[in-house]
Design a protein around this motif. Structure first.
Motif, PDB file in Angstrom:
ATOM      1  N   ILE A  19       0.982  -1.326   0.132  1.00  8.71           N
ATOM      2  CA  ILE A  19      -0.059  -0.121   0.052  1.00  8.71           C
ATOM      3  C   ILE A  19       0.894   1.233  -0.020  1.00  8.71           C
ATOM      4  CG2 ILE A  19      -1.905   1.331   1.387  1.00  8.71           C
ATOM      5  CD1 ILE A  19      -2.699  -1.536   2.328  1.00  8.71           C
ATOM      6  N   LYS A  20       0.313   2.167  -0.853  1.00  8.17           N
ATOM      7  CA  LYS A  20       1.254   3.528  -1.078  1.00  8.17           C
ATOM      8  C   LYS A  20       0.529   4.548  -0.791  1.00  8.17           C
ATOM      9  CE  LYS A  20       3.061   1.443  -4.986  1.00  8.17           C
ATOM     10  NZ  LYS A  20       2.749   0.163  -4.566  1.00  8.17           N
ATOM     11  N   ILE A  21       0.862   5.734  -0.380  1.00  8.26           N
ATOM     12  CA  ILE A  21       0.261   6.989  -0.154  1.00  8.26           C
ATOM     13  C   ILE A  21       1.028   8.012  -1.063  1.00  8.26           C
ATOM     14  CG2 ILE A  21      -0.701   8.846   1.222  1.00  8.26           C
ATOM     15  CD1 ILE A  21      -1.012   6.741   3.454  1.00  8.26           C
ATOM     16  N   VAL A  22       0.685   8.765  -1.929  1.00 10.04           N
ATOM     17  CA  VAL A  22       1.285   9.969  -2.844  1.00 10.04           C
ATOM     18  C   VAL A  22       1.030  11.105  -1.974  1.00 10.04           C
ATOM     19  CG1 VAL A  22       1.499  10.963  -4.766  1.00 10.04           C
ATOM     20  CG2 VAL A  22       1.256   8.362  -4.774  1.00 10.04           C
ATOM     21  N   ALA A  23       1.830  11.793  -1.457  1.00  4.29           N
ATOM     22  CA  ALA A  23       1.577  13.094  -0.556  1.00  4.29           C
ATOM     23  C   ALA A  23       1.828  14.078  -1.516  1.00  4.29           C
ATOM     24  CB  ALA A  23       1.928  12.925   0.909  1.00  4.29           C
TER      25      ALA A  23
END
Length: 160
Positions: A19-23
């Motif tokens: 799981i990845k979050i692009v901030a």
């Protein structure tokens, strides 16, 4: 991970598994139309629509400096809209719009979400484009809020 991983590439195409979050950093005016947000909108329509709705309904939610909104764009990918910019730059005398204390607060919210999701975080050098910030001031915030909590962070410098 004990440090930020720096790579050359596109933060809207995050590398790695899981799981990845692009901030990224947004302004507090509800404006979405220049800088990194254009790359986000080219890839996914949901973050812009959610941000605009969040701003429009701000009397009934937490929208404001230091807030963070998490928008799921695929089963394993989220975009974090971090409000860390006061207004937009309109002229040299107005000063830079970046607000480091707001970025710090939003990164704290991002860290909580990343821990809950078991996600890594991917970003450009947030607050350092149109917001006019300095990476020398933002990097320690990223280290303290994310890396020190064991969250893998990758920073993307665009270009070949």
């Amino acid at each position: 991970m004990t440090a930020i991983e720096y790579v050359r590439g596109d933060a809207t195409a995050p590398q790695g598994k899981g799981i990845k979050i692009v901030a990224h950093v947004c302004n507090d005016l509800g404006g979405w139309g220049k800088g990194f947000v254009l790359a986000i909108s080219r890839r996914w329509p949901e973050p812009e629509a959610a941000y605009r709705r969040w701003h429009r309904e701000r009397a009934r939610n937490d929208f404001g400096l230091g807030a963070a909104q998490f928008v799921r764009v695929s089963p394993y990918l989220w975009v974090a809209n971090l409000v860390g910019q006061r207004g937009i730059r309109t002229g040299r005398s107005a000063g830079v719009p970046v607000r480091y204390e707001a970025i710090d607060a939003a990164l704290g919210r991002l860290a909580d979400e990343a821990v809950e999701l078991g996600a890594s975080v991917h970003m450009p050098r947030i607050g350092c484009g149109l917001a006019g910030g300095s990476w020398e001031k933002v990097e320690p915030l990223v280290l303290r809020r994310l890396v020190e909590r064991g969250i893998p962070v990758t920073v993307y410098d665009f270009g070949g």
